[in-house]
Design a protein around this motif. Structure first.
Motif, short mmCIF file in Angstrom:
data_model
loop_
_atom_site.label_atom_id
_atom_site.label_comp_id
_atom_site.label_asym_id
_atom_site.label_seq_id
_atom_site.Cartn_x
_atom_site.Cartn_y
_atom_site.Cartn_z
N HIS A 19 0.84 -1.20 0.00
CA HIS A 19 0.00 0.00 0.00
C HIS A 19 0.87 1.25 0.00
N PRO A 29 -4.61 6.52 -2.46
CA PRO A 29 -4.62 5.21 -1.80
C PRO A 29 -5.15 4.11 -2.71
N VAL A 35 -4.44 -4.05 -3.82
CA VAL A 35 -3.34 -4.57 -3.01
C VAL A 35 -3.36 -6.10 -3.01
N ASP A 53 -11.31 -0.70 2.35
CA ASP A 53 -10.23 0.19 1.91
C ASP A 53 -9.83 1.18 3.00
N LEU A 57 -6.14 1.75 4.83
CA LEU A 57 -5.46 3.05 4.82
C LEU A 57 -5.16 3.51 6.25
N VAL A 60 -2.20 1.67 7.62
CA VAL A 60 -0.96 2.14 6.98
C VAL A 60 -0.51 3.47 7.58
#
Length: 202
Positions: A19, A29, A35, A53, A57, A60
């Protein structure tokens, strides 16, 4: 289902790295589905770790901010001199280095389309901890008579933080997506940062 189901691979760590790479390269993103394709695993593999999603994010960004916190702590504790000004400069340089190394996450946090990330107190707690550390160093510097003025340490901390973010953001807009910021960019930002600190602190 565990994170280690694929030949000993830690899918959570692999997904974060993939990512990050895609976020930096593309400027936005990637989806959980994208991914999944990058890692060549089944859709159920990552969906059992990340809800969607937005969850991926968030993980991350949180991972990156945790590294920011650790990096700044290590930088200040590595300073042999107990002088808060020297520690403050080490912290500021560490912050710049982290931002340039994590350009995708840095920009995502300041994106107008992803602005809600900054409203998540749990997500940004590590960044707030760094700002609080900066404020504590400035309070010590003031109490030890090392500041050039009697300015509020909280205001000075916000000013220094704003300068770092603005300078790094400018570098990234100049470099990305053609190339990632490098050592010369770090040196340039840190040189100007030291000049700012000299003006503010004396």
């Amino acid at each position: 289902m565990t994170y280690q189901d694929f030949d000993g691979r830690n899918l959570c760590s692999d997904a974060i790295r993939a990512h990050r790479r895609l976020l930096t390269r593309n400027g936005y993103p990637p989806s959980l589905e994208y991914v999944t394709g990058e890692l060549a695993v089944s859709s159920s593999a990552l969906s059992s770790i990340f809800h969607d999603d937005a969850h991926l994010l968030k993980v991350v960004i949180e991972s990156a901010l945790m590294q920011l916190h650790d990096r700044c702590i290590q930088a200040t504790t590595a300073v042999e001199d107990d002088n808060p000004i020297i520690q403050l400069e080490a912290l500021a340089v560490a912050y710049v280095g982290w931002a340039l190394d994590h350009s995708g996450e840095f920009l995502a946090l300041r994106s107008t389309t992803l602005g809600a990330l900054r409203e998540d107190d749990e997500l940004t707690r590590f960044e707030r901890a760094v700002l609080e550390l900066l404020q504590r160093l400035l309070v010590r510097a003031r109490d030890e008579g090392l500041l050039a003025s009697r300015d509020d340490p909280e205001v000075l901390a916000e000013l220094i933080s704003s300068y770092i973010c603005g300078a790094v953001h400018r570098v990234m807009l100049q470099r990305l997506p053609q190339e990632e910021p490098g050592p010369r960019d770090l040196l340039g930002v840190c040189k100007n940062l030291r000049l700012l600190l000299q003006r503010l602190i004396g």
